[in-house]
Scaffold this motif. Sequence first.
Motif, PDB file in Angstrom:
ATOM      1  N   SER A  28       0.834  -1.202   0.000  1.00 42.07           N
ATOM      2  CA  SER A  28       0.000   0.000   0.000  1.00 42.07           C
ATOM      3  C   SER A  28       0.866   1.247   0.000  1.00 42.07           C
ATOM      4  O   SER A  28       2.041   1.203   0.359  1.00 42.07           O
ATOM      5  N   GLY A  29       0.260   2.330  -0.445  1.00 37.96           N
ATOM      6  CA  GLY A  29       0.931   3.625  -0.452  1.00 37.96           C
ATOM      7  C   GLY A  29       1.867   3.795  -1.626  1.00 37.96           C
ATOM      8  O   GLY A  29       1.610   3.307  -2.717  1.00 37.96           O
ATOM      9  N   SER A  30       2.974   4.484  -1.381  1.00 36.64           N
ATOM     10  CA  SER A  30       3.984   4.739  -2.411  1.00 36.64           C
ATOM     11  C   SER A  30       5.067   3.671  -2.328  1.00 36.64           C
ATOM     12  O   SER A  30       5.630   3.434  -1.257  1.00 36.64           O
ATOM     13  N   ILE A  31       5.350   3.040  -3.463  1.00 39.67           N
ATOM     14  CA  ILE A  31       6.295   1.924  -3.519  1.00 39.67           C
ATOM     15  C   ILE A  31       7.263   2.181  -4.667  1.00 39.67           C
ATOM     16  O   ILE A  31       6.854   2.598  -5.753  1.00 39.67           O
ATOM     17  N   THR A  32       8.537   1.919  -4.432  1.00 43.49           N
ATOM     18  CA  THR A  32       9.550   1.943  -5.479  1.00 43.49           C
ATOM     19  C   THR A  32       9.997   0.501  -5.700  1.00 43.49           C
ATOM     20  O   THR A  32      10.466  -0.149  -4.761  1.00 43.49           O
ATOM     21  N   LEU A  33       9.836   0.020  -6.921  1.00 42.79           N
ATOM     22  CA  LEU A  33      10.235  -1.343  -7.285  1.00 42.79           C
ATOM     23  C   LEU A  33      11.417  -1.252  -8.235  1.00 42.79           C
ATOM     24  O   LEU A  33      11.388  -0.480  -9.199  1.00 42.79           O
ATOM     25  N   MET A  34      12.458  -2.032  -7.963  1.00 42.99           N
ATOM     26  CA  MET A  34      13.623  -2.054  -8.843  1.00 42.99           C
ATOM     27  C   MET A  34      13.848  -3.489  -9.306  1.00 42.99           C
ATOM     28  O   MET A  34      14.005  -4.399  -8.497  1.00 42.99           O
ATOM     29  N   VAL A  35      13.820  -3.675 -10.633  1.00 43.20           N
ATOM     30  CA  VAL A  35      14.073  -4.977 -11.238  1.00 43.20           C
ATOM     31  C   VAL A  35      15.290  -4.807 -12.137  1.00 43.20           C
ATOM     32  O   VAL A  35      15.223  -4.122 -13.154  1.00 43.20           O
ATOM     33  N   GLY A  36      16.412  -5.415 -11.737  1.00 44.06           N
ATOM     34  CA  GLY A  36      17.660  -5.157 -12.447  1.00 44.06           C
ATOM     35  C   GLY A  36      17.977  -3.677 -12.316  1.00 44.06           C
ATOM     36  O   GLY A  36      18.057  -3.143 -11.216  1.00 44.06           O
ATOM     37  N   MET A  37      18.103  -2.988 -13.448  1.00 45.54           N
ATOM     38  CA  MET A  37      18.380  -1.553 -13.434  1.00 45.54           C
ATOM     39  C   MET A  37      17.132  -0.718 -13.722  1.00 45.54           C
ATOM     40  O   MET A  37      17.213   0.496 -13.859  1.00 45.54           O
ATOM     41  N   THR A  38      15.973  -1.352 -13.813  1.00 47.88           N
ATOM     42  CA  THR A  38      14.720  -0.658 -14.110  1.00 47.88           C
ATOM     43  C   THR A  38      14.025  -0.255 -12.811  1.00 47.88           C
ATOM     44  O   THR A  38      13.767  -1.102 -11.953  1.00 47.88           O
ATOM     45  N   ILE A  39      13.728   1.028 -12.691  1.00 47.50           N
ATOM     46  CA  ILE A  39      13.043   1.537 -11.500  1.00 47.50           C
ATOM     47  C   ILE A  39      11.612   1.902 -11.877  1.00 47.50           C
ATOM     48  O   ILE A  39      11.379   2.622 -12.846  1.00 47.50           O
ATOM     49  N   VAL A  40      10.664   1.380 -11.096  1.00 51.01           N
ATOM     50  CA  VAL A  40       9.244   1.653 -11.307  1.00 51.01           C
ATOM     51  C   VAL A  40       8.698   2.313 -10.044  1.00 51.01           C
ATOM     52  O   VAL A  40       8.857   1.775  -8.943  1.00 51.01           O
ATOM     53  N   GLU A  41       8.077   3.472 -10.206  1.00 52.68           N
ATOM     54  CA  GLU A  41       7.456   4.177  -9.082  1.00 52.68           C
ATOM     55  C   GLU A  41       5.959   3.876  -9.094  1.00 52.68           C
ATOM     56  O   GLU A  41       5.292   4.036 -10.126  1.00 52.68           O
ATOM     57  N   LEU A  42       5.438   3.449  -7.957  1.00 53.66           N
ATOM     58  CA  LEU A  42       4.011   3.136  -7.816  1.00 53.66           C
ATOM     59  C   LEU A  42       3.424   4.059  -6.754  1.00 53.66           C
ATOM     60  O   LEU A  42       3.984   4.185  -5.667  1.00 53.66           O
ATOM     61  N   GLU A  43       2.304   4.695  -7.063  1.00 51.36           N
ATOM     62  CA  GLU A  43       1.697   5.675  -6.155  1.00 51.36           C
ATOM     63  C   GLU A  43       0.259   5.294  -5.836  1.00 51.36           C
ATOM     64  O   GLU A  43      -0.486   4.857  -6.716  1.00 51.36           O
ATOM     65  N   GLY A  44      -0.128   5.476  -4.576  1.00 53.15           N
ATOM     66  CA  GLY A  44      -1.525   5.283  -4.181  1.00 53.15           C
ATOM     67  C   GLY A  44      -1.993   3.839  -4.274  1.00 53.15           C
ATOM     68  O   GLY A  44      -3.155   3.590  -4.589  1.00 53.15           O
ATOM     69  N   ILE A  45      -1.112   2.898  -3.988  1.00 48.70           N
ATOM     70  CA  ILE A  45      -1.468   1.480  -4.080  1.00 48.70           C
ATOM     71  C   ILE A  45      -2.286   1.077  -2.858  1.00 48.70           C
ATOM     72  O   ILE A  45      -1.980   1.460  -1.737  1.00 48.70           O
ATOM     73  N   SER A  46      -3.326   0.304  -3.098  1.00 50.49           N
ATOM     74  CA  SER A  46      -4.176  -0.184  -2.015  1.00 50.49           C
ATOM     75  C   SER A  46      -4.465  -1.662  -2.270  1.00 50.49           C
ATOM     76  O   SER A  46      -5.341  -1.992  -3.054  1.00 50.49           O
ATOM     77  N   GLY A  47      -3.694  -2.519  -1.649  1.00 47.45           N
ATOM     78  CA  GLY A  47      -3.894  -3.960  -1.820  1.00 47.45           C
ATOM     79  C   GLY A  47      -2.851  -4.568  -2.733  1.00 47.45           C
ATOM     80  O   GLY A  47      -1.916  -5.207  -2.275  1.00 47.45           O
ATOM     81  N   SER A  48      -2.981  -4.346  -4.049  1.00 46.21           N
ATOM     82  CA  SER A  48      -1.992  -4.884  -4.983  1.00 46.21           C
ATOM     83  C   SER A  48      -2.071  -4.161  -6.323  1.00 46.21           C
ATOM     84  O   SER A  48      -3.062  -3.508  -6.627  1.00 46.21           O
ATOM     85  N   ILE A  49      -0.996  -4.305  -7.091  1.00 40.66           N
ATOM     86  CA  ILE A  49      -0.945  -3.814  -8.457  1.00 40.66           C
ATOM     87  C   ILE A  49      -0.185  -4.843  -9.279  1.00 40.66           C
ATOM     88  O   ILE A  49       0.816  -5.387  -8.821  1.00 40.66           O
ATOM     89  N   THR A  50      -0.690  -5.122 -10.468  1.00 41.80           N
ATOM     90  CA  THR A  50      -0.044  -6.070 -11.374  1.00 41.80           C
ATOM     91  C   THR A  50       0.555  -5.299 -12.543  1.00 41.80           C
ATOM     92  O   THR A  50      -0.127  -4.483 -13.160  1.00 41.80           O
ATOM     93  N   LEU A  51       1.816  -5.570 -12.812  1.00 43.87           N
ATOM     94  CA  LEU A  51       2.533  -4.953 -13.931  1.00 43.87           C
ATOM     95  C   LEU A  51       2.752  -6.033 -14.982  1.00 43.87           C
ATOM     96  O   LEU A  51       3.525  -6.963 -14.763  1.00 43.87           O
ATOM     97  N   ASP A  52       2.056  -5.942 -16.091  1.00 43.47           N
ATOM     98  CA  ASP A  52       2.171  -6.921 -17.168  1.00 43.47           C
ATOM     99  C   ASP A  52       3.074  -6.340 -18.241  1.00 43.47           C
ATOM    100  O   ASP A  52       2.656  -5.499 -19.038  1.00 43.47           O
ATOM    101  N   SER A  53       4.324  -6.790 -18.265  1.00 48.37           N
ATOM    102  CA  SER A  53       5.309  -6.220 -19.181  1.00 48.37           C
ATOM    103  C   SER A  53       5.021  -6.558 -20.637  1.00 48.37           C
ATOM    104  O   SER A  53       5.376  -5.798 -21.531  1.00 48.37           O
ATOM    105  N   GLN A  54       4.385  -7.705 -20.882  1.00 47.99           N
ATOM    106  CA  GLN A  54       4.071  -8.067 -22.266  1.00 47.99           C
ATOM    107  C   GLN A  54       2.949  -7.190 -22.810  1.00 47.99           C
ATOM    108  O   GLN A  54       3.021  -6.682 -23.922  1.00 47.99           O
ATOM    109  N   LEU A  55       1.905  -6.976 -22.011  1.00 50.80           N
ATOM    110  CA  LEU A  55       0.774  -6.144 -22.434  1.00 50.80           C
ATOM    111  C   LEU A  55       1.043  -4.652 -22.246  1.00 50.80           C
ATOM    112  O   LEU A  55       0.295  -3.818 -22.759  1.00 50.80           O
TER     113      LEU A  55
END
Length: 103
Positions: free
Chosen positions: A29-56
Amino acid sequence: NPVTLTQSGTFVSNPGSVYSEPVITVYGSGSITLMVGMTIVELEGISGSITLDSQLQEAYSGVTSLNSAMSGEFPILKPGMNAISWSGEVTKVEVKPNWRYLV
């Protein structure tokens, strides 16, 4: 099979011969910074879960679009070891890796 991570800084090994476009679900929940390898993803206002589908190239929770809650590039998993880390209120991260091979 999905890989479940409960500790930031865990490595996931891609046994494939080319990069994969994973489906990553972040539980937290809240503000999350996810780092996969050298890729940084900022997530804001999360409540429960968020799915990141890289193919779609879509971010969602259930049937609700959350593209506006995400900034940054969709992560990929390069062949070999990939570090996955995060900061913020995260309980777990599930990675469906979608390994790919060229023959």
